[in-house]
Every structure is written in structure tokens, then in C-alpha cells.
Design a protein around this motif. Structure first.
Motif, PDB file in Angstrom:
ATOM      1  N   GLU A  19      -3.536  -1.319   9.810  1.00 47.07           N
ATOM      2  CA  GLU A  19      -4.798  -1.907   9.358  1.00 47.07           C
ATOM      3  C   GLU A  19      -5.878  -0.859   9.593  1.00 47.07           C
ATOM      4  O   GLU A  19      -6.072  -0.404  10.721  1.00 47.07           O
ATOM      5  CB  GLU A  19      -5.092  -3.179  10.156  1.00 47.07           C
ATOM      6  N   ARG A  20      -6.528  -0.431   8.534  1.00 52.12           N
ATOM      7  CA  ARG A  20      -7.578   0.590   8.638  1.00 52.12           C
ATOM      8  C   ARG A  20      -8.870  -0.066   9.108  1.00 52.12           C
ATOM      9  O   ARG A  20      -9.309  -1.058   8.555  1.00 52.12           O
ATOM     10  CB  ARG A  20      -7.827   1.258   7.287  1.00 52.12           C
ATOM     11  N   LEU A  21      -9.484   0.533  10.130  1.00 47.68           N
ATOM     12  CA  LEU A  21     -10.726   0.020  10.687  1.00 47.68           C
ATOM     13  C   LEU A  21     -11.786   1.111  10.663  1.00 47.68           C
ATOM     14  O   LEU A  21     -11.537   2.220  11.137  1.00 47.68           O
ATOM     15  CB  LEU A  21     -10.513  -0.433  12.139  1.00 47.68           C
ATOM     16  N   PRO A  22     -12.998   0.820  10.134  1.00 53.54           N
ATOM     17  CA  PRO A  22     -14.051   1.832  10.169  1.00 53.54           C
ATOM     18  C   PRO A  22     -14.422   2.159  11.612  1.00 53.54           C
ATOM     19  O   PRO A  22     -14.473   1.277  12.460  1.00 53.54           O
ATOM     20  CB  PRO A  22     -15.211   1.177   9.430  1.00 53.54           C
ATOM     21  N   GLY A  27     -15.586   7.523   9.353  1.00 52.86           N
ATOM     22  CA  GLY A  27     -14.133   7.658   9.309  1.00 52.86           C
ATOM     23  C   GLY A  27     -13.463   6.310   9.505  1.00 52.86           C
ATOM     24  O   GLY A  27     -14.095   5.268   9.402  1.00 52.86           O
ATOM     25  N   ALA A  28     -12.195   6.367   9.807  1.00 53.66           N
ATOM     26  CA  ALA A  28     -11.461   5.127  10.022  1.00 53.66           C
ATOM     27  C   ALA A  28     -10.374   5.348  11.060  1.00 53.66           C
ATOM     28  O   ALA A  28      -9.810   6.435  11.162  1.00 53.66           O
ATOM     29  CB  ALA A  28     -10.842   4.636   8.718  1.00 53.66           C
TER      30      ALA A  28
END
Length: 109
Positions: A19-22, A27-28
Motif C-alpha cells: 500500500e503506497r503512502l505519501p 515521495g511515498a
């Protein structure tokens, strides 16, 4: 593979999805979210130690067989006995949607 029996599935593995998170700085980061915990047949093969960027990186290949699921993708990973197994690919070995063979690697740095 068609002779595989449900009784061979003796190990518990957890399928995790990224799960990509800022990160607040443009960035992430990545957080791993459990998708499912399933019964599996896990077999390890002889490991190798290729040199990567002048550093030895030990890798142990595994084949993990579970009941068929259509949602397993290479960007996911498996957790098994505290080991992180990065997925290289997954395929239906007999074309009958009964089993899913997942080729993966445990990387130790």
C-alpha cells in the motif's frame, strides 16, 4: 501437480499487498497489508549468493503451492515462519484452477 492433495498444505503463509503512502515530502512509502492467510505446501531449493553492486546478497528460492486464487500478483509478498518471500511469479500448473504455484525468493542482506 494434478496429484497434489489438500493434506500436503501443512504450512500457513500470509499473502501481503503493498500500500503506497505519501510521506509528506512529495515521495511515498510502502506499508504491507495482509490480504489473506492460507494453507500452503512450501519447498525450498538450493540458494545462491550472487554479487550485487559489489555486495553479496544471499537468496533462497522457494516454490509455494496454495489453492487457486486469481488475485496473487508479483508485486505482493508472502510471509512464512517469519521470513519475507518476494514473489517472482505465479502460475496455474495444470490449467484447472485448483492450485496456484508461486515462485519466490527470500533475500537476506
Amino acid at each position: 501437480m494434478s496429484r497434489r492433495k489438500p493434506g500436503n498444505l501443512r504450512e500457513r503463509v500470509t499473502i501481503e499487498a503493498p500500500e503506497r503512502l505519501p510521506d509528506g515530502a512529495g515521495g511515498a512509502g510502502v506499508r504491507w497489508t495482509p490480504l489473506a492467510t492460507v494453507w500452503a505446501d512450501v519447498a525450498s531449493f538450493k540458494g545462491s549468493e550472487p554479487t550485487v553492486a559489489e555486495r553479496d546478497e544471499a537468496r533462497t528460492p522457494y516454490r509455494v503451492v496454495i489453492r487457486f486464487r486469481a488475485d496473487v500478483k508479483p508485486e505482493m509478498r508472502l510471509m512464512w515462519r517469519g521470513k519475507r518471500l518476494d514473489i517472482n511469479g505465479a502460475f496455474d500448473p495444470d490449467g484447472e484452477r485448483r492450485w496456484l504455484a508461486i515462485d519466490c525468493e527470500e533475500r537476506a542482506s
